[in-house]
Design an enzyme around this catalytic site. Structure first.
Site, short mmCIF file in Angstrom:
data_model
loop_
_atom_site.label_atom_id
_atom_site.label_comp_id
_atom_site.label_asym_id
_atom_site.label_seq_id
_atom_site.Cartn_x
_atom_site.Cartn_y
_atom_site.Cartn_z
CB CYS B 172 -81.94 41.64 -68.95
SG CYS B 172 -80.23 42.09 -69.07
CG HIS B 302 -86.63 45.15 -70.80
ND1 HIS B 302 -86.20 44.76 -69.79
CD2 HIS B 302 -85.51 45.17 -71.75
CE1 HIS B 302 -85.04 44.39 -69.78
NE2 HIS B 302 -84.38 44.55 -71.00
CG HIS B 336 -80.70 46.98 -67.30
ND1 HIS B 336 -81.36 46.01 -66.76
CD2 HIS B 336 -80.75 46.66 -68.51
CE1 HIS B 336 -81.63 45.06 -67.45
NE2 HIS B 336 -81.42 45.12 -68.78
#
Lengths: 264, 407
Positions: B172, B302, B336
């Site tokens: 990620c 994040h 996400h």
């Protein structure tokens, strides 16, 4: 022109058990006998993690530790570049097989080992390194792309960087569409300045010249069959110990010209 | 602050001369900006493929209708269709063409982040294995669909570039780390400009995989809410064209001021609880840009909405910035997008800088009282001069991007 000094080498592949043995084979001081790559359990990981380590993790950790030990450095202080064609093939096969079955539940370990930076993550855990770690994939160009990324880090950041370039084999049916036959990995500790440990200086630039082959047929077959083994021309030049200009495979429209000068 | 006289220890800023994002909240910048201004979420109950999980996803509409034809037909898969859909927004292709004409196509690099590339193509192929031999179907092409490199190769070919190219695949953080690769290559002089970005598309591996780790929420994700209980997986494509900063700049030009990277050295799928790795990445980005924590106006977190991720990031932010810097996670809106998240969120940070607003974290009803940061629940109109965007991932990989306005 990007310049760096190679301070340590790690090597593991079919019939190549480590750099000292591989150096003698590549320098034609010992015969090359191909045999399946023997991947050691990663001693630097805690036992629970060691058991679950994939082939890619075992390979990457083994070559990284060998190169850094040879350079007499502390792995906790070093930035790394991990370069491979893709993640672990056996792990990928198990996931795709489960997802095509009636029971799609995956094991958590299998899933977190599926990320391409799993070897980089385990390396960081095993070595305590909190420095940056870059994870590059470029299919057949993966060694060239990794070498370039690591060299650029050395020059731009004026610091050491460890290239860990590795590929592992695929089981069927994936092997038929991605015929990587065995595991091969090479690690290079690259430094911006010469040191007592430096083996060779490399100066790298882009070129459209054709890449060089290796005269030994079985080593050349190995070089062409695994992306990380595209490093073998560079390793052979270092093994022979003379100065030479070689061309290393990279992209189809661009290769890397490498001027190798031995140190000491 | 004059960025142009600044030398070491900072790095020279780079210009984001064009950028674009496509996610479940919109195709291109206008739709993305509208959705952020309305505080919309693009997350819906999962209807993707044959997935039978109780979770919400952020699916990009119309990906299956994108056609990949001609000599790039072998690249046809959901991931490259999404890449193509993203590339054609906001005049991005034309902007790249202009730069290539100016500096040379071989002086423009391509660095694309992805976590799974076109693995969906392999997942589908495994359902069609030959019953006798087990072989995959003859129409399955691994190299140009599933191989992680396929998306960077596809973008390079689509844009007719011939410089260095690589995929970055560090889970990620992937499409934040591409900014670091490009910045270094420009710094050492082997390229003059780069296309960076991220593309990740929905697939069964990530949906069932995160489910196995009990990290997916049955609700639209709620970052930094005390009731947060997991992520909402999504997909997206974001790209930026970055180049050396010219002498004369528009006042609202967006600059990449610094990139910071670190590793946690802690655990494969959990962050360090104290957030030390995240803090090191943020501090390194600030140092590279020569910017003090107090000079940062907005942090795009994040903020995945797992209990441990948000707690660790909150610890890292409050340790470095105190509790007065405006923060939000836009994953309540976009979900996400894994390897594309860093790119999408860099573009959202650029929109915040350009349009003078701080996007709220949507879906979140209350801010976790245990996390001492200024988490924004309603959009704020204000000048944003410098913004930080955080991207962290499995394996303890951390990357922070510092962006700023030119004036």
């Amino acid at each position: 022109m990007l310049t760096a000094y190679i301070e340590g080498i790690g090597l593991l592949g079919p019939g190549l058990n480590n750099w000292p043995e591989g150096r003698r084979i590549l320098a034609a001081e010992a015969p090359y006998v191909s045999r399946p790559t023997d991947l050691p359990p990663p001693a630097s990981l805690p036992p629970s993690e060691r058991r679950r380590a994939s082939r890619a993790i075992k390979l990457a950790l083994a070559i990284g530790h060998e190169a850094i030990a040879a350079a007499q450095l502390d792995p906790a202080t070093l930035a790394t570049v991990f370069s491979s064609s893709a993640g672990d093939g056996y792990n990928c096969h198990e996931i795709c097989q489960a997802l095509a079955s009636n029971d799609r539940q995956l094991s958590p370990t299998r899933f977190h080992n599926s990320v391409h930076n799993a070897p980089a993550g385990y390396w960081s855990i095993a070595s305590g390194a909190m420095a940056s770690s870059s994870v590059i994939c470029a299919h057949d160009a993966s060694f060239g792309a990794g070498l370039l990324e690591a060299l650029v880090q050395v020059v731009a950041d004026n610091t050491r960087c460890v290239l860990i370039s590795y590929d592992t084999d695929y089981p069927e049916p994936l092997r038929a569409v991605r015929p990587v036959p065995d595991a091969f990995g090479v690690a290079l500790v690259l430094a911006p300045r010469p040191s007592a440990q430096a083996l060779a200086r490399i100066a790298v630039s882009f070129t459209d010249e054709a890449s060089l082959h290796i005269a030994d047929e079985s080593l050349e077959r190995l070089r062409q069959s695994i992306p990380a083994a595209r490093s073998l021309t560079l390793l052979q030049t270092i093994a022979r110990g003379g100065a030479a200009r070689i061309i290393v495979d990279y992209l189809e429209y661009m290769r890397l010209g490498v001027d190798v000068t031995p140190c000491s | 602050m004059n960025f142009f006289d600044q030398e070491a220890p900072g790095v020279r800023p780079l210009l984001l001369s064009s950028f674009t994002a496509t996610s479940c909240i919109g195709r291109g910048l206008d739709q993305t900006l509208d959705a952020l201004r309305r505080q919309d979420s693009g997350l819906l109950p999962c209807r993707f493929e044959t997935v039978d999980l109780e979770t919400f996803v952020g699916e990009v509409a119309g990906v299956d209708e994108v056609g990949i034809r001609g000599n790039l037909r072998s690249f046809d898969c959901r991931n490259n269709r999404l890449a193509q859909l993203g590339l054609v927004q906001d005049g991005f292709v034309e902007a790249v063409k202009d730069v290539a004409a100016r500096v040379g196509a071989n002086r423009v690099g391509v660095f694309i982040g992805t976590s799974t590339a076109g693995i969906l193509q392999t997942e589908l192929a495994y359902r069609r294995r030959d019953s006798a031999t087990g072989a995959l179907p003859a129409d399955f092409i691994y190299a140009s669909t599933h191989s992680p490199f396929s998306v960077a190769d596809f973008a390079r070919r689509t844009l007719h570039l011939s410089g260095p190219v690589a995929t970055v695949s560090s889970a990620c953080s992937s499409s934040a780390k591409v900014f670091a690769s490009a910045q270094r290559m420009i710094a050492v002089g082997i390229i003059d400009a780069a296309v960076v970005g991220g593309v990740d598309s929905l697939c069964l591996t990530t949906l069932y995989g995160f489910n196995s780790l009990e990290l997916t929420s049955a609700h639209p994700c709620r970052p930094f809410d005390p009731a947060r209980d997991g992520i909402s997986i999504s997909e997206g494509a974001a790209f930026a064209l970055i180049e050396k900063t010219p002498e004369n700049l528009d006042a609202d030009a967006i600059l990449l001021l610094g990139v910071g990277e670190s590793s946690d050295a802690y655990h494969m799928s959990s962050p360090r609880p104290d957030g030390l790795g995240a803090r090191m990445a943020m501090a390194a980005a600030l140092q590279a840009g020569g910017v003090a924590p107090s000079e940062v106006d907005y942090i795009n977190l994040h903020g995945t909405a797992t209990p441990s991720n948000d707690a660790a990031e909150g610890n890292a932010v409050s340790a470095l910035f105190g509790s007065h810097t405006a923060c939000s996670s836009t994953k309540g809106a976009t979900g996400h997008a894994l390897g594309a998240a860093g790119g999408i969120e860099a573009v959202i940070a650029a929109l915040a800088l350009r349009h003078g607003f701080i996007p709220a974290g949507v879906n979140t009803l209350h801010v976790d009282p245990a996390i001492a940061i200024d988490y924004v629940l309603e959009n704020r109109a204000q000048v944003v001069s410098r913004a930080l965007s955080n991207s962290f991932g499995f394996g303890g990989t951390n990357c922070s991007l510092l962006l700023g306005r030119a004036n």
